[in-house]
Motif scaffolding. Structure first.
Motif, mmCIF file in Angstrom:
data_model
loop_
_atom_site.group_PDB
_atom_site.id
_atom_site.type_symbol
_atom_site.label_atom_id
_atom_site.label_comp_id
_atom_site.label_asym_id
_atom_site.label_seq_id
_atom_site.Cartn_x
_atom_site.Cartn_y
_atom_site.Cartn_z
ATOM 1 N N GLY A 190 105.831 15.640 20.766
ATOM 2 C CA GLY A 190 104.911 14.951 19.868
ATOM 3 C C GLY A 190 105.351 14.952 18.426
ATOM 4 N N SER A 191 104.474 14.434 17.586
ATOM 5 C CA SER A 191 104.736 14.289 16.154
ATOM 6 C C SER A 191 104.020 15.373 15.376
ATOM 7 C CB SER A 191 104.258 12.915 15.664
ATOM 8 O OG SER A 191 102.881 12.734 15.949
ATOM 9 N N GLY A 192 104.745 15.935 14.443
ATOM 10 C CA GLY A 192 104.130 16.959 13.610
ATOM 11 C C GLY A 192 104.385 16.724 12.127
ATOM 12 N N GLY A 193 103.926 15.603 11.575
ATOM 13 C CA GLY A 193 103.185 14.562 12.277
ATOM 14 C C GLY A 193 103.511 13.200 11.707
ATOM 15 N N VAL A 194 102.827 12.187 12.213
ATOM 16 C CA VAL A 194 102.892 10.840 11.642
ATOM 17 C C VAL A 194 102.042 10.820 10.369
ATOM 18 C CG1 VAL A 194 102.146 8.453 11.975
ATOM 19 C CG2 VAL A 194 103.322 9.657 13.817
ATOM 20 N N MET A 195 102.630 10.344 9.275
ATOM 21 C CA MET A 195 101.913 10.302 7.997
ATOM 22 C C MET A 195 101.062 9.027 7.952
ATOM 23 S SD MET A 195 102.769 13.147 6.603
ATOM 24 C CE MET A 195 102.720 13.792 8.275
ATOM 25 N N LEU A 196 99.840 9.158 8.437
ATOM 26 C CA LEU A 196 98.999 8.001 8.752
ATOM 27 C C LEU A 196 98.659 7.145 7.550
ATOM 28 C CD1 LEU A 196 97.621 6.634 11.154
ATOM 29 C CD2 LEU A 196 95.626 8.098 10.764
ATOM 30 N N GLN A 197 98.712 7.727 6.353
ATOM 31 C CA GLN A 197 98.349 6.944 5.161
ATOM 32 C C GLN A 197 99.252 5.723 4.971
ATOM 33 O OE1 GLN A 197 99.711 8.001 1.199
ATOM 34 N NE2 GLN A 197 100.302 10.037 1.930
ATOM 35 N N HIS A 198 100.462 5.771 5.531
ATOM 36 C CA HIS A 198 101.413 4.683 5.313
ATOM 37 C C HIS A 198 101.256 3.529 6.299
ATOM 38 C CE1 HIS A 198 103.365 7.367 2.583
ATOM 39 N NE2 HIS A 198 103.947 8.112 3.499
ATOM 40 N N TYR A 199 100.528 3.727 7.388
ATOM 41 C CA TYR A 199 100.648 2.799 8.505
ATOM 42 C C TYR A 199 99.318 2.232 8.987
ATOM 43 C CZ TYR A 199 104.921 5.573 8.562
ATOM 44 O OH TYR A 199 106.059 6.241 8.194
ATOM 45 N N ALA A 236 105.673 8.467 29.629
ATOM 46 C CA ALA A 236 105.642 9.875 30.040
ATOM 47 C C ALA A 236 104.200 10.362 30.054
ATOM 48 C CB ALA A 236 106.492 10.718 29.090
ATOM 49 N N PRO A 237 103.418 9.984 31.061
ATOM 50 C CA PRO A 237 101.996 10.347 31.105
ATOM 51 C C PRO A 237 101.774 11.854 31.023
ATOM 52 C CG PRO A 237 102.522 8.719 32.788
ATOM 53 C CD PRO A 237 103.835 9.170 32.219
ATOM 54 N N GLY A 238 100.831 12.254 30.166
ATOM 55 C CA GLY A 238 100.461 13.658 30.063
ATOM 56 C C GLY A 238 101.396 14.512 29.255
ATOM 57 N N ARG A 239 102.376 13.898 28.588
ATOM 58 C CA ARG A 239 103.361 14.688 27.860
ATOM 59 C C ARG A 239 103.436 14.356 26.377
ATOM 60 N NH1 ARG A 239 109.061 14.000 30.046
ATOM 61 N NH2 ARG A 239 109.420 15.619 28.478
ATOM 62 N N VAL A 240 102.565 13.483 25.879
ATOM 63 C CA VAL A 240 102.717 12.978 24.510
ATOM 64 C C VAL A 240 101.590 13.451 23.599
ATOM 65 C CG1 VAL A 240 102.946 10.917 23.081
ATOM 66 C CG2 VAL A 240 103.942 10.953 25.380
ATOM 67 N N ASP A 241 101.968 13.993 22.437
ATOM 68 C CA ASP A 241 101.018 14.419 21.415
ATOM 69 C C ASP A 241 101.183 13.549 20.176
ATOM 70 O OD1 ASP A 241 100.191 16.558 23.011
ATOM 71 O OD2 ASP A 241 101.663 17.925 22.138
ATOM 72 N N LEU A 242 100.060 13.212 19.548
ATOM 73 C CA LEU A 242 100.070 12.424 18.318
ATOM 74 C C LEU A 242 99.442 13.250 17.206
ATOM 75 C CD1 LEU A 242 100.252 10.021 16.448
ATOM 76 C CD2 LEU A 242 98.420 8.901 17.746
ATOM 77 N N GLY A 243 100.285 14.006 16.506
ATOM 78 C CA GLY A 243 99.821 14.756 15.349
ATOM 79 C C GLY A 243 99.880 13.878 14.120
ATOM 80 N N VAL A 244 98.808 13.866 13.313
ATOM 81 C CA VAL A 244 98.775 13.027 12.115
ATOM 82 C C VAL A 244 98.441 13.876 10.892
ATOM 83 C CG1 VAL A 244 98.105 10.962 13.402
ATOM 84 C CG2 VAL A 244 96.331 12.418 12.426
ATOM 85 N N GLY A 245 98.978 13.461 9.756
ATOM 86 C CA GLY A 245 98.699 14.135 8.495
ATOM 87 C C GLY A 245 98.549 13.124 7.384
#
Length: 356
Positions: A77-86, A102-111
């Protein structure tokens, strides 16, 4: 999983070391993810940094896709996607693709950190005319990832394709009470980055606010996670040498914004590019370091102090890659040994109870 339910995970920032190419840095990240899977780490996250000669990971979505293909079971996963930009919609599409691959293996961390210098922020947000808060974008992101856009939403009926059978799990990353409150209001897991903000009192206050204000949604319960720097070595002296005299530099802008970086050069450059008056505070970085026993003892203390169920460890400042791998191996070994001891104790107690 480790003692008392503690999980061990890794955050890798894909550092580009001296006389190293980006290709070599990415090869190290791939090798480290594969090692993490063999050792039994729970998840492996990669970061987002821009306009940096020291860090190669500018596009976590692309790197996650490659790492998923190079591993079989490990959560990535992402540690993390900088959501303010997107656009939350586009982020959701990216991660719905990954979750479908990849079901069940993906994390979406945002900051909400910029992930770079002011000029990279301007480049990433060029043409943006509708600035939004992290809270607002996070709400939108949850709608799109789960494809549960409300009927009264302006874009009702829209689909963030493909529709994933097991959407990515969303995590909120932060270094303050404010970020903890956002995670709590959203009913999402919260990761406090102690390796960025080494003030344990702030971490304590953030986790307390998160627990007290958590809004359960969909049967969720609070999931506090601590991300921190850890260096394990064969001796305490070697670990201290690897850690060095590492410091963090906090830029305070006249507008009230703050940002923490790893070098004084980055801090000065950020201040100059901000076109604001600024000051820089220096603080000693907090690094848990020592032998595997020393490190394990300290982590268990922090688990008790903060009530966290998972540690996400980072050792980017260990310049030698072989020593960095050895650090992660020793850490996992320490908790695996503890788990075996607990199993033996439980078996002995069951035997004793049966005899009585």
């Amino acid at each position: 999983m480790t003692r008392r339910g503690i999980k061990l995970s890794i955050l890798d920032q894909t550092p580009v070391l001296a006389e190293q190419t980006a290709k070599e840095a990415f090869a190290n990240t791939i090798e480290l993810a594969q090692l993490a899977e063999r050792l039994g780490y729970y998840r492996f996250w990669v970061s987002e940094h821009h306009d940096s000669e020291r860090v190669a990971g500018s596009s976590p979505e692309v790197l996650i896709s490659h790492l998923l293909a190079k591993t079989e079971r490990l959560r990535i996963g992402s540690g993390g996607v900088m959501l303010q930009h997107y656009s939350p919609y586009k982020v959701a599409e990216n991660f719905n693709v990954l979750a479908s691959l990849a079901p069940g293996r993906v994390d979406l961390g945002v900051g909400r950190a910029p992930g770079g210098l002011p000029r990279s922020t301007r480049a990433l947000q060029q043409g943006v005319t509708e600035p939004a808060t992290l809270e607002g974008k996070l709400i939108e992101l949850q709608y799109y990832v789960a494809n549960e856009v409300p009927a009264d939403h302006p874009l009702a009926g829209i689909v963030a394709g493909p529709v994933a059978a097991q959407p990515a799990d969303i995590y909120v990353l932060g270094t303050s009470v404010a970020s903890a409150e956002i995670a709590a209001a959203s009913g999402l897991p919260y990761v406090f980055a102690l390796f960025i903000n080494s003030d344990e009192q702030v971490a304590h206050d953030a986790f307390q606010a998160y627990a007290e204000r958590f809004q359960p949604k969909g049967g969720r319960t609070p999931e506090p996670i601590l991300a921190l720097s850890v260096i394990a070595a064969d001796t305490d002296e070697e670990a201290a040498e690897l850690a060095g005299d590492y410091k963090l530099f906090k830029i305070k802008l006249a507008s009230g914004r703050t940002l923490t970086v790893g070098t004084i050069e980055q801090a000065e450059e950020f201040g100059k590019q901000s076109n604001e008056e600024y000051s820089i505070d220096t603080q000693q970085a907090q690094i848990v370091k020592g032998t595997k026993e020393t490190v394990r003892s300290r982590l268990l203390e922090l688990q008790e102090k903060f009530g966290v169920g998972e540690f996400i460890v980072v050792s980017t400042n260990v310049k030698n890659f072989e020593q960095r791998k050895h650090s992660y191996s020793l850490l996992k070994e320490a908790f695996d040994e503890l788990l075996e001891e607990e199993k033996e104790e439980a078996a002995w107690e069951q035997t004793a109870a049966a005899r009585s």
